[in-house]
Motif scaffolding. Structure first.
Motif, PDB file in Angstrom:
ATOM      1  N   ARG A   1      54.880  59.753  57.731  1.00  0.00           N
ATOM      2  CA  ARG A   1      53.682  60.286  57.013  1.00  0.00           C
ATOM      3  C   ARG A   1      53.322  61.825  57.565  1.00  0.00           C
ATOM      4  NH1 ARG A   1      52.096  54.943  57.831  1.00  0.00           N
ATOM      5  NH2 ARG A   1      50.729  55.342  59.614  1.00  0.00           N
ATOM      6  N   ALA A   2      53.510  62.123  58.751  1.00  0.00           N
ATOM      7  CA  ALA A   2      53.216  63.280  59.358  1.00  0.00           C
ATOM      8  C   ALA A   2      54.124  64.415  58.724  1.00  0.00           C
ATOM      9  CB  ALA A   2      53.173  63.458  60.861  1.00  0.00           C
ATOM     10  N   VAL A   3      55.455  63.986  58.429  1.00  0.00           N
ATOM     11  CA  VAL A   3      56.424  65.042  57.933  1.00  0.00           C
ATOM     12  C   VAL A   3      56.083  65.364  56.543  1.00  0.00           C
ATOM     13  CG1 VAL A   3      58.864  65.283  57.313  1.00  0.00           C
ATOM     14  CG2 VAL A   3      58.283  64.459  59.516  1.00  0.00           C
ATOM     15  N   PHE A   4      55.636  64.338  55.844  1.00  0.00           N
ATOM     16  CA  PHE A   4      55.371  64.466  54.320  1.00  0.00           C
ATOM     17  C   PHE A   4      54.135  65.271  54.292  1.00  0.00           C
ATOM     18  CE2 PHE A   4      57.576  60.154  53.714  1.00  0.00           C
ATOM     19  CZ  PHE A   4      58.852  60.866  53.631  1.00  0.00           C
ATOM     20  N   GLN A   5      53.160  64.995  55.021  1.00  0.00           N
ATOM     21  CA  GLN A   5      51.741  65.929  55.182  1.00  0.00           C
ATOM     22  C   GLN A   5      52.212  67.439  55.327  1.00  0.00           C
ATOM     23  OE1 GLN A   5      48.816  64.357  57.484  1.00  0.00           O
ATOM     24  NE2 GLN A   5      47.224  66.005  57.272  1.00  0.00           N
ATOM     25  N   GLU A   6      53.029  67.553  56.425  1.00  0.00           N
ATOM     26  CA  GLU A   6      53.393  68.934  57.063  1.00  0.00           C
ATOM     27  C   GLU A   6      54.015  69.829  55.690  1.00  0.00           C
ATOM     28  OE1 GLU A   6      55.847  71.278  60.439  1.00  0.00           O
ATOM     29  OE2 GLU A   6      55.630  68.934  60.542  1.00  0.00           O
ATOM     30  N   VAL A   7      55.018  69.052  55.165  1.00  0.00           N
ATOM     31  CA  VAL A   7      55.609  69.834  53.889  1.00  0.00           C
ATOM     32  C   VAL A   7      54.622  70.062  52.657  1.00  0.00           C
ATOM     33  CG1 VAL A   7      57.169  69.338  52.077  1.00  0.00           C
ATOM     34  CG2 VAL A   7      57.884  68.641  54.475  1.00  0.00           C
TER      35      VAL A   7
ATOM     36  N   ALA B   1      62.403  66.580  53.099  1.00  0.00           N
ATOM     37  CA  ALA B   1      61.291  65.886  53.569  1.00  0.00           C
ATOM     38  C   ALA B   1      61.753  64.588  54.197  1.00  0.00           C
ATOM     39  CB  ALA B   1      60.157  65.962  52.784  1.00  0.00           C
ATOM     40  N   VAL B   2      62.454  63.889  53.149  1.00  0.00           N
ATOM     41  CA  VAL B   2      62.782  62.429  53.689  1.00  0.00           C
ATOM     42  C   VAL B   2      63.855  62.327  54.760  1.00  0.00           C
ATOM     43  CG1 VAL B   2      64.090  60.380  52.883  1.00  0.00           C
ATOM     44  CG2 VAL B   2      62.187  61.470  51.287  1.00  0.00           C
ATOM     45  N   SER B   3      64.702  63.540  54.867  1.00  0.00           N
ATOM     46  CA  SER B   3      66.038  63.438  55.872  1.00  0.00           C
ATOM     47  C   SER B   3      65.008  63.731  57.204  1.00  0.00           C
ATOM     48  CB  SER B   3      66.828  64.539  55.580  1.00  0.00           C
ATOM     49  OG  SER B   3      67.610  64.117  54.397  1.00  0.00           O
ATOM     50  N   LEU B   4      64.089  64.586  57.288  1.00  0.00           N
ATOM     51  CA  LEU B   4      63.465  65.036  58.414  1.00  0.00           C
ATOM     52  C   LEU B   4      62.555  63.858  58.781  1.00  0.00           C
ATOM     53  CD1 LEU B   4      63.695  67.521  60.342  1.00  0.00           C
ATOM     54  CD2 LEU B   4      64.913  67.632  58.075  1.00  0.00           C
TER      55      LEU B   4
ATOM     56  N   LEU C   1      69.972  71.996  59.804  1.00  0.00           N
ATOM     57  CA  LEU C   1      69.417  72.947  60.838  1.00  0.00           C
ATOM     58  C   LEU C   1      68.001  72.596  61.193  1.00  0.00           C
ATOM     59  CD1 LEU C   1      70.694  76.082  58.659  1.00  0.00           C
ATOM     60  CD2 LEU C   1      71.425  75.299  61.115  1.00  0.00           C
ATOM     61  N   ALA C   2      67.090  72.008  60.326  1.00  0.00           N
ATOM     62  CA  ALA C   2      65.961  71.738  60.880  1.00  0.00           C
ATOM     63  C   ALA C   2      65.976  70.628  61.610  1.00  0.00           C
ATOM     64  CB  ALA C   2      64.932  71.216  59.547  1.00  0.00           C
TER      65      ALA C   2
ATOM     66  N   PHE D   1      65.121  75.480  62.490  1.00  0.00           N
ATOM     67  CA  PHE D   1      64.071  75.974  61.767  1.00  0.00           C
ATOM     68  C   PHE D   1      62.934  74.898  61.843  1.00  0.00           C
ATOM     69  CE2 PHE D   1      67.207  77.300  58.347  1.00  0.00           C
ATOM     70  CZ  PHE D   1      67.053  78.967  58.626  1.00  0.00           C
ATOM     71  N   THR D   2      61.785  75.161  61.765  1.00  0.00           N
ATOM     72  CA  THR D   2      60.632  74.449  61.726  1.00  0.00           C
ATOM     73  C   THR D   2      60.502  73.674  60.266  1.00  0.00           C
ATOM     74  OG1 THR D   2      58.934  76.026  60.548  1.00  0.00           O
ATOM     75  CG2 THR D   2      58.923  75.702  63.116  1.00  0.00           C
ATOM     76  N   ILE D   3      59.861  72.530  60.183  1.00  0.00           N
ATOM     77  CA  ILE D   3      59.852  71.834  58.976  1.00  0.00           C
ATOM     78  C   ILE D   3      59.069  72.541  57.945  1.00  0.00           C
ATOM     79  CG2 ILE D   3      58.948  69.590  57.868  1.00  0.00           C
ATOM     80  CD1 ILE D   3      59.560  68.242  60.136  1.00  0.00           C
ATOM     81  N   ALA D   4      57.987  73.270  58.590  1.00  0.00           N
ATOM     82  CA  ALA D   4      57.358  73.990  57.387  1.00  0.00           C
ATOM     83  C   ALA D   4      57.964  75.119  56.649  1.00  0.00           C
ATOM     84  CB  ALA D   4      55.935  74.478  57.954  1.00  0.00           C
ATOM     85  N   ASP D   5      58.711  75.823  57.759  1.00  0.00           N
ATOM     86  CA  ASP D   5      59.609  77.102  57.210  1.00  0.00           C
ATOM     87  C   ASP D   5      60.845  76.593  56.290  1.00  0.00           C
ATOM     88  OD1 ASP D   5      58.262  79.045  58.535  1.00  0.00           O
ATOM     89  OD2 ASP D   5      59.607  79.337  60.051  1.00  0.00           O
ATOM     90  N   THR D   6      61.477  75.233  56.711  1.00  0.00           N
ATOM     91  CA  THR D   6      62.361  74.994  56.026  1.00  0.00           C
ATOM     92  C   THR D   6      61.949  74.417  54.322  1.00  0.00           C
ATOM     93  OG1 THR D   6      63.238  73.937  57.815  1.00  0.00           O
ATOM     94  CG2 THR D   6      64.454  73.532  55.811  1.00  0.00           C
TER      95      THR D   6
END
Length: 316
Positions: free
Chosen positions: A30-36, A68-71, A102-103, A108-113
């Motif tokens: 959930r945190a990754v999806f929110q970050e994206v 997003a799903v991969s990360l 690479l993320a 790379f950060t998730i946001a930058d990716t």
């Protein structure tokens, strides 16, 4: 000794509902999806979970959605004790999957990716007017014959091998007329099947040069660290770790061939990899791996059940 490579899927693996079970099961997902969502300023997760499919399929949405799903899977595995650099020798990704790789490897950060992939998707879509480009899968021809077909079909237009996905599965890309000629030539050369693909742009050919230029600018503006483990790059089919070289190869990759067959063969040959774990939506790369090297152990890690099984496999 068991040695892993983590691989990350490319466009075409997206599907409505992607990531929904992960979000329901894991706070890390959930945190990754929110970050994206926050990085892009859009509710991409809502499009991923609920659709509509035509909006998800847009290149500018599909690319960050797949990342997003991969990360999300990577972060869930890390919470269970996985260390990317401790449990894998290499990362690799199919086309946009290189950014996911690479993320995952900390370059790379998730946001930058997410922002890079949004830009990449928009630039690829804008590079060629809709209806002017096409891609086709030539099934049952080897790479050399498929390359001859593409050359013969070009007739002064663009037609080139875009993806060497697996033995007998080559994709060509270019102008509509040239790709249509390639389909007919491939059938005459004995292809089992040759069919146009439902894509919105002709990826990985010279027509994508405007998108490559856009990515050169976007990548120049993003902070990039050396990945924690080498990336086996699409256009080289060999490992790289230097950020400047990776940046250059990511630009080249927009117009270059995705040399997936050679990449997997490098991993399971000189790379010494015995296990290929596909982290992300679907099982496309797992299927390709089994065709490229039947000796390799290929595992798709996509669902909560897959995650539990993979954690057990790793002995975490």
């Amino acid at each position: 000794m068991t040695s892993y490579a983590f691989t990350f899927p490319g466009q075409g693996s997206q599907a409505v509902g992607m990531g929904k079970d992960l979000a329901a099961a894991y706070p890390e997902a959930r945190a990754v999806f929110q970050e994206v969502d926050e990085a892009l300023g859009q509710r991409l997760s809502a499009i991923m979970f609920e659709g509509p499919e035509d909006i998800l399929r847009l290149t500018e949405n599909a690319q960050p959605a797949l990342m997003a799903v991969s990360l999300a899977i990577v972060r869930v595995l890390e919470a269970r004790g996985l260390r990317v650099s401790g449990h894998a020798a290499y990362v690799a990704g199919h086309s946009l999957g290189e950014y996911s790789a690479l993320a995952a490897a900390g370059a790379f950060t998730i946001a930058d990716t997410a922002r890079l992939l949004k830009t990449r998707g928009q630039a690829m879509q804008k590079a060629v007017p809709v209806g002017h480009g096409a891609m086709a899968a030539l099934l049952g021809l080897d790479l050399a014959v498929a390359s001859e077909v593409a050359d013969a079909a070009s007739q002064g237009e663009v037609c080139a091998v875009a993806n060497d996905n697996a033995p007998g599965q080559v994709v060509v890309s270019g102008t509509v007329a040239a790709v249509e000629r390639a389909v007919e030539l491939a059938k005459a050369k004995g292809a089992k099947r040759a069919l146009l693909l439902p894509v919105s742009a002709p990826f990985h050919c010279a027509l994508m040069q405007p998108a490559a230029d856009a990515m050169a600018q976007a990548l120049a503006e993003i902070e990039m660290r050396a990945p924690l483990l080498p990336l086996v790059a699409n256009v080289l089919a060999a490992p790289v770790s230097d950020p400047a070289e990776i940046r250059r190869l990511l630009v080249e990759q927009v117009t270059g061939v995705v040399r997936w067959t050679e990449s997997v063969r490098w991993l399971t040959g000189p790379g010494g990899v015995t296990n290929l774990a596909e982290l992300g939506t679907g099982k496309v790369l797992t299927g390709l791996a089994k065709r490229i090297d039947p000796q390799a152990i290929a595992t798709a890690v996509s669902t909560p059940a897959d995650i539990d099984a993979f954690v057990a496999q790793l002995g975490l």
